[in-house]
Scaffold this active site. Sequence first.
Site, PDB file in Angstrom:
ATOM      1  N   ARG A 240       2.472   7.074 -14.676  1.00  0.00           N
ATOM      2  CA  ARG A 240       2.406   6.535 -12.954  1.00  0.00           C
ATOM      3  C   ARG A 240       1.082   7.541 -12.469  1.00  0.00           C
ATOM      4  O   ARG A 240       0.593   8.547 -13.031  1.00  0.00           O
ATOM      5  CB  ARG A 240       3.825   7.327 -12.246  1.00  0.00           C
ATOM      6  CG  ARG A 240       3.710   7.087 -10.878  1.00  0.00           C
ATOM      7  CD  ARG A 240       4.770   8.103 -10.129  1.00  0.00           C
ATOM      8  NE  ARG A 240       5.988   7.507 -10.444  1.00  0.00           N
ATOM      9  CZ  ARG A 240       7.100   8.058  -9.831  1.00  0.00           C
ATOM     10  NH1 ARG A 240       7.184   9.249  -9.368  1.00  0.00           N
ATOM     11  NH2 ARG A 240       8.494   7.553  -9.949  1.00  0.00           N
TER      12      ARG A 240
ATOM     13  N   ASN B 119      -0.657  -0.128 -13.626  1.00  0.00           N
ATOM     14  CA  ASN B 119      -1.946   0.155 -13.121  1.00  0.00           C
ATOM     15  C   ASN B 119      -2.761   0.763 -14.185  1.00  0.00           C
ATOM     16  O   ASN B 119      -2.143   1.516 -14.885  1.00  0.00           O
ATOM     17  CB  ASN B 119      -2.178   0.927 -11.713  1.00  0.00           C
ATOM     18  CG  ASN B 119      -1.855  -0.090 -10.727  1.00  0.00           C
ATOM     19  OD1 ASN B 119      -2.901  -0.803 -10.506  1.00  0.00           O
ATOM     20  ND2 ASN B 119      -1.342   0.554  -9.598  1.00  0.00           N
TER      21      ASN B 119
ATOM     22  N   ARG C 138      -7.031   4.809 -10.208  1.00  0.00           N
ATOM     23  CA  ARG C 138      -6.038   3.806 -11.154  1.00  0.00           C
ATOM     24  C   ARG C 138      -6.896   3.753 -12.416  1.00  0.00           C
ATOM     25  O   ARG C 138      -6.346   3.490 -13.417  1.00  0.00           O
ATOM     26  CB  ARG C 138      -6.366   2.270 -10.408  1.00  0.00           C
ATOM     27  CG  ARG C 138      -5.200   2.381  -9.297  1.00  0.00           C
ATOM     28  CD  ARG C 138      -5.096   1.097  -8.568  1.00  0.00           C
ATOM     29  NE  ARG C 138      -4.149   0.825  -7.523  1.00  0.00           N
ATOM     30  CZ  ARG C 138      -4.539   1.209  -6.284  1.00  0.00           C
ATOM     31  NH1 ARG C 138      -5.827   0.956  -5.991  1.00  0.00           N
ATOM     32  NH2 ARG C 138      -3.632   0.906  -5.289  1.00  0.00           N
TER      33      ARG C 138
ATOM     34  N   ARG D 107      -1.247  -6.455   2.542  1.00  0.00           N
ATOM     35  CA  ARG D 107      -1.782  -5.340   3.308  1.00  0.00           C
ATOM     36  C   ARG D 107      -2.658  -5.475   4.304  1.00  0.00           C
ATOM     37  O   ARG D 107      -2.766  -5.076   5.642  1.00  0.00           O
ATOM     38  CB  ARG D 107      -2.214  -4.172   2.688  1.00  0.00           C
ATOM     39  CG  ARG D 107      -1.085  -3.385   1.666  1.00  0.00           C
ATOM     40  CD  ARG D 107      -1.586  -2.258   0.822  1.00  0.00           C
ATOM     41  NE  ARG D 107      -0.599  -1.474   0.257  1.00  0.00           N
ATOM     42  CZ  ARG D 107      -0.625  -0.922  -0.998  1.00  0.00           C
ATOM     43  NH1 ARG D 107      -1.771  -1.244  -1.632  1.00  0.00           N
ATOM     44  NH2 ARG D 107       0.384  -0.202  -1.607  1.00  0.00           N
TER      45      ARG D 107
ATOM     46  N   HIS E 286      -8.107  -5.119  -8.113  1.00  0.00           N
ATOM     47  CA  HIS E 286      -6.730  -4.629  -7.137  1.00  0.00           C
ATOM     48  C   HIS E 286      -7.322  -3.032  -7.056  1.00  0.00           C
ATOM     49  O   HIS E 286      -7.297  -2.299  -7.980  1.00  0.00           O
ATOM     50  CB  HIS E 286      -5.514  -4.438  -7.974  1.00  0.00           C
ATOM     51  CG  HIS E 286      -4.388  -3.690  -7.451  1.00  0.00           C
ATOM     52  ND1 HIS E 286      -4.153  -3.782  -5.864  1.00  0.00           N
ATOM     53  CD2 HIS E 286      -3.740  -2.867  -7.969  1.00  0.00           C
ATOM     54  CE1 HIS E 286      -2.977  -3.044  -5.647  1.00  0.00           C
ATOM     55  NE2 HIS E 286      -2.896  -2.468  -6.832  1.00  0.00           N
TER      56      HIS E 286
ATOM     57  N   THR F  37       4.232   4.729  -4.564  1.00  0.00           N
ATOM     58  CA  THR F  37       4.614   3.468  -4.005  1.00  0.00           C
ATOM     59  C   THR F  37       5.596   2.415  -4.513  1.00  0.00           C
ATOM     60  O   THR F  37       5.780   2.597  -5.763  1.00  0.00           O
ATOM     61  CB  THR F  37       3.213   2.624  -3.625  1.00  0.00           C
ATOM     62  OG1 THR F  37       2.752   2.138  -4.954  1.00  0.00           O
ATOM     63  CG2 THR F  37       2.219   3.354  -3.279  1.00  0.00           C
TER      64      THR F  37
END
Length: 332
Positions: A99, A138, A106, A169, A193, A248
């Site tokens: 994570r 990610n 990222r 978003r 991304h 998230t």
Amino acid sequence: MSLKEKLIENVHKEEHPQAHNKITVVGVGAVGMACAISILMKDLADELALVDVVEDKLKGEMLDLQHGSLFLRTPKIVSGKDYAVTAHSKLVIITAGARQQEGEFRLNLVQRNVNIFKFIIPNVVKYSPHCKLLVVSNPVDILTYVAWKISGFPKHRVIGSGCNLDSARFRHLLGERLGIHPLSCHSWIVGEHGDSSVPVWSGVNVAGVCLKELHPELGTDGDKENWKEVHKQVVDSAYEVIKLKGYTSWAIGLSVADLAETIMKNLRRVHPISTMVKGMHGVKDDVFLSVPCVLGSSGITDVIKMTLKSEEEDKLRKSADTLWGIQKELQF
């Protein structure tokens, strides 16, 4: 005679029926479970399989979902550490991985997650050789490339969730400023991304009215209304949510279910998702980036030829160079 036999007269002995619309989610962390519940609420599968290495958490999540069966229309929810449980999946969603920590870029995650993928992908391929792979972990663009290389799948069957969420978003934040629902704010974010994503200001429109024609400074440094800030908010949004709640989950879960719906129902909707862009927009390397793609039951069938301004194309190429710089150093 058992109670079941007294109650039910069997008229046809079914052999073990195979699921026709099976979806697997690999990784039952916050993102994986948000994907799972979003998919269940949309009635997209006749079987949902969950896989993880943490067996107690995995069983607990499966039981918790099964206890809600009355309120769902997915007759079979299964789980296991062994990938045999994923056999014959049409769609396999990969959310497993290390994570992202607060303040961690990222791209720093990359080698940690490559090592995890070296175990996951061959197992997925073994049991579902004809599935579509949807990568969510990610850094998603690089890991989609990694999944493609390890799986040996054709590129149209390896998809990264990419900028589907960034664009959502963006549309939400534009809609907030305009007082309009995001569905009616048409705008696209392409490229990587995350931190070097590219907002296509030239294409932002409401009801076909191009905002840049009404307000030529849109998205530029010289804009007195500072619309550029909207894209900055998109880039910062994940970091902000991670800082506030630790991770998230809900928005990415909904975004993934949106992609799953397009695939499972063969809707052929256009999504900004990560695909191989070599030969497009001047990109020369084997890089996966988000561009508008036509998505359906066989995966990505077509790419929309976006008309980008030269500065937008430059940013896209710069993104590609950054990613390739990291990819070529990867050990797998």
